[in-house]
Design a protein around this motif. Structure first.
Motif, PDB file in Angstrom:
ATOM      1  N   ARG A  22      -9.932  -4.916   7.899  1.00  0.00           N
ATOM      2  CA  ARG A  22      -9.572  -5.322   6.541  1.00  0.00           C
ATOM      3  C   ARG A  22      -9.662  -4.170   5.537  1.00  0.00           C
ATOM      4  NH1 ARG A  22      -6.505  -9.063   4.746  1.00  0.00           N
ATOM      5  NH2 ARG A  22      -7.706  -9.264   2.835  1.00  0.00           N
ATOM      6  N   CYS A  73      -3.158 -10.277  12.806  1.00  0.00           N
ATOM      7  CA  CYS A  73      -1.978 -10.723  12.064  1.00  0.00           C
ATOM      8  C   CYS A  73      -0.657 -10.210  12.627  1.00  0.00           C
ATOM      9  CB  CYS A  73      -2.129 -10.290  10.609  1.00  0.00           C
ATOM     10  SG  CYS A  73      -0.826 -10.919   9.551  1.00  0.00           S
ATOM     11  N   VAL A 118       2.229 -10.319  10.865  1.00  0.00           N
ATOM     12  CA  VAL A 118       3.173  -9.979   9.801  1.00  0.00           C
ATOM     13  C   VAL A 118       3.729  -8.550   9.889  1.00  0.00           C
ATOM     14  CG1 VAL A 118       3.359  -9.623   7.292  1.00  0.00           C
ATOM     15  CG2 VAL A 118       2.465 -11.768   8.195  1.00  0.00           C
ATOM     16  N   ASN A 147       2.338  -8.271   0.408  1.00  0.00           N
ATOM     17  CA  ASN A 147       1.361  -7.428  -0.278  1.00  0.00           C
ATOM     18  C   ASN A 147       1.934  -7.120  -1.638  1.00  0.00           C
ATOM     19  OD1 ASN A 147      -1.023  -6.285   1.284  1.00  0.00           O
ATOM     20  ND2 ASN A 147       0.646  -6.280   2.773  1.00  0.00           N
TER      21      ASN A 147
HETATM   22 FE1  SF4 Z   1      -1.419  -9.764   7.699  1.00  0.00          FE
HETATM   23 FE2  SF4 Z   1      -2.112  -9.793   5.101  1.00  0.00          FE
HETATM   24 FE3  SF4 Z   1      -3.464  -8.258   6.847  1.00  0.00          FE
HETATM   25 FE4  SF4 Z   1      -0.939  -7.624   6.173  1.00  0.00          FE
HETATM   26  S1  SF4 Z   1      -2.775  -7.647   4.811  1.00  0.00           S
HETATM   27  S2  SF4 Z   1      -1.802  -7.601   8.234  1.00  0.00           S
HETATM   28  S3  SF4 Z   1      -0.011  -9.679   5.949  1.00  0.00           S
HETATM   29  S4  SF4 Z   1      -3.355 -10.521   6.805  1.00  0.00           S
END
Ligand code: SF4
Ligand code: 5AD
Length: 437
Positions: free
Chosen positions: A274, A164, A166, A202
């Motif tokens: 994750r 990701c 983000v 988040n």
């Molecule tokens: Fe990306 Fe969501 Fe993981 Fe943050 S929690 S790195 S925004 S996928």
């Protein structure tokens, strides 16, 4: 040198946070005295971009090319501003490559008026700073507010899932201040909002001096005239007991939860960083369903993460079977430059990803249809949001975020009692409960 623009257009791509940001940029331009126009006619076009998947960057360059070509045919050369996550990720490269006038990152767009003024004086203007002092304090009041309004309360991400961008484009997790949020919520309700969706990458990581999102929701619950509260997007690890309990306690908090899982195999979840497992996710859902049995669940999925085998994918399918999502989003893995997964071995072939995506979407569609069918016969409130295509038809949302269409002479913004009469794959047909009685 370009003259100072008199008209503007903002085109937003990607997530709801971008929609919120795009609306705020429009308000900023309006506050400067500019009037809104179609992108094909405006003096200033803001492209509010997304970098999360696909060749988003290439899409921005081709959009810029098309805008320029169309404008040139009319003898115009609009000022072009690139905003959003591509602006943050590419920065000066966009100015070099596409000669745009303004580049502004998602944390700096409150400076858009000054950047436009600088561009009008002939200077390319770039701002991709991520100041601690957040942009929100600098934004003008909102004027046009729909019945269901967004309110950004949190930005950024510290989770660093390996696929990701983000955390790189939106920066670290930052919570907006309590009183600023409550004030904006009150202003939204005064301006006509009946429902507020709290936004954040988040959102459930929101915190201020030991207070969590559930405390904030409890405060918003007190606002008279506000009928519904939602929040998105949540991370499983930030789903506190307080927030779970709020779903059983606060009536305005709608029975819907978007809680991305991404994959069903522990091996892949680990490679994705994750920080939850298949089992911890499923147990979390059990706890939520214990306090709110009718909650509609939604998720995000990625197929074809590097190294994903057929056996891993089968675990995603079996997780879907176990959960029974009311709706969900699913994507093919797309390598993002600069993320750890982009350079992992064992990238999955495109045709394998296509096949898995198709099978996953078939399962998700099946469950969405089943969820909708199971709500037939229920009477619930629907918040009317817009007109439908047929005469007298209005479209709104059920508590479970289903689109409901009905014939009614009620007004947009009304909450009406509706019996859900018929289920489609993507929407429900309803009848006014009074009309039916
Ligand atoms: Fe990306 Fe969501 Fe993981 Fe943050 S929690 S790195 S925004 S996928
Ligand atoms: N490839 C595919 N999907 C992605 N997402 C985020 N990054 C990627 C990527 N590199 C998906 C995740 C996330 C949603 C917003 O986008 O499912 O939850």
């Amino acid at each position: 040198m370009k003259p100072a623009p008199k008209t503007y257009a903002v085109k937003s791509f990607g997530c709801q946070m971008n929609v919120y940001d795009g609306d705020r940029m429009a308000e900023l331009m309006a506050a400067q005295g500019l009037t809104q126009a179609e992108p094909g006619e405006a003096d200033l076009v803001v492209l509010n971009t997304c970098h999360i998947r696909e060749k988003a960057t290439e899409k921005v360059y081709s959009d810029i090319g098309r805008l320029r070509k169309d404008a040139a045919k009319q003898g115009r050369a609009p000022m072009i501003a690139v905003a959003g996550c591509v602006a943050q990720a590419e920065g000066a490269e966009i100015v070099r490559r596409a000669k745009v006038d303004v580049v502004v990152g998602p944390q700096a767009y409150h400076n858009l008026p000054q950047l436009v003024a600088r561009a009008a004086s002939g200077e390319a203007a770039l701002d991709t700073d991520m100041p601690i002092d957040m942009k929100f304090g600098h934004l003008p009041a909102r004027r046009r507010v729909p019945p269901s309004a967004f309110l950004t309360v949190q930005e950024g991400c510290d989770k660093f899932c390996t696929y990701c961008v983000v955390p790189y484009t939106r920066g670290a997790e930052v919570s907006r201040g309590w009183s600023q949020i409550v004030d904006e919520a009150k202003a939204l309700v005064d301006a006509g909002a009946r429902e507020i969706t709290l936004l954040g990458q988040n959102v459930n990581a929101w915190e201020e001096s030991g207070k969590g999102l559930h405390d904030l929701i409890a405060e918003l619950d007190k606002i008279e005239g506000l009928a519904r509260i939602r929040y998105t997007t949540s991370h499983p690890n930030d789903m506190t007991q307080g927030l779970i309990d709020a779903h059983g306690r606060i009536e305005k908090l709608m029975p819907f939860l978007h809680l991305p899982v991404q994959a069903g195999s522990d091996r892949i979840l680990k490679a994705m960083n994750r920080s939850h497992s298949r089992d911890s996710y499923l147990r979390l859902l059990e706890r939520i369903r214990a306090v709110r049995p009718d909650i509609a669940l939604s998720g995000d999925f990625i197929v074809g993460f590097p190294g994903e085998t057929e056996a891993d994918f089968a675990e995603t399918l079996s997780l879907v079977d176990a959960v029974g999502y009311a709706q969900a989003y699913s994507f093919k893995y797309s390598p993002r430059p600069g993320t750890p997964a982009a350079t992992m071995g064992d990238q999955v072939a495109e045709d394998v990803m296509d096949d898995r995506l198709q099978r996953l979407q078939a399962a998700l569609n099946r469950d969405q249809t089943a969820f909708n069918a199971a709500t037939v016969g229920r009477t619930c409130q629907v918040l009317l949001e817009r007109k439908g295509k047929l005469p007298g038809q209005l479209i709104g949302k059920s508590p479970w975020l289903q689109s409901v269409h009905l014939i009614s002479d009620a007004a947009i913004g009304d909450l009406v009692e509706v019996k859900l009469a018929e289920a489609g794959a993507n929407s429900m047909a309803g009848v006014l409960a009074q009309a039916e009685a």
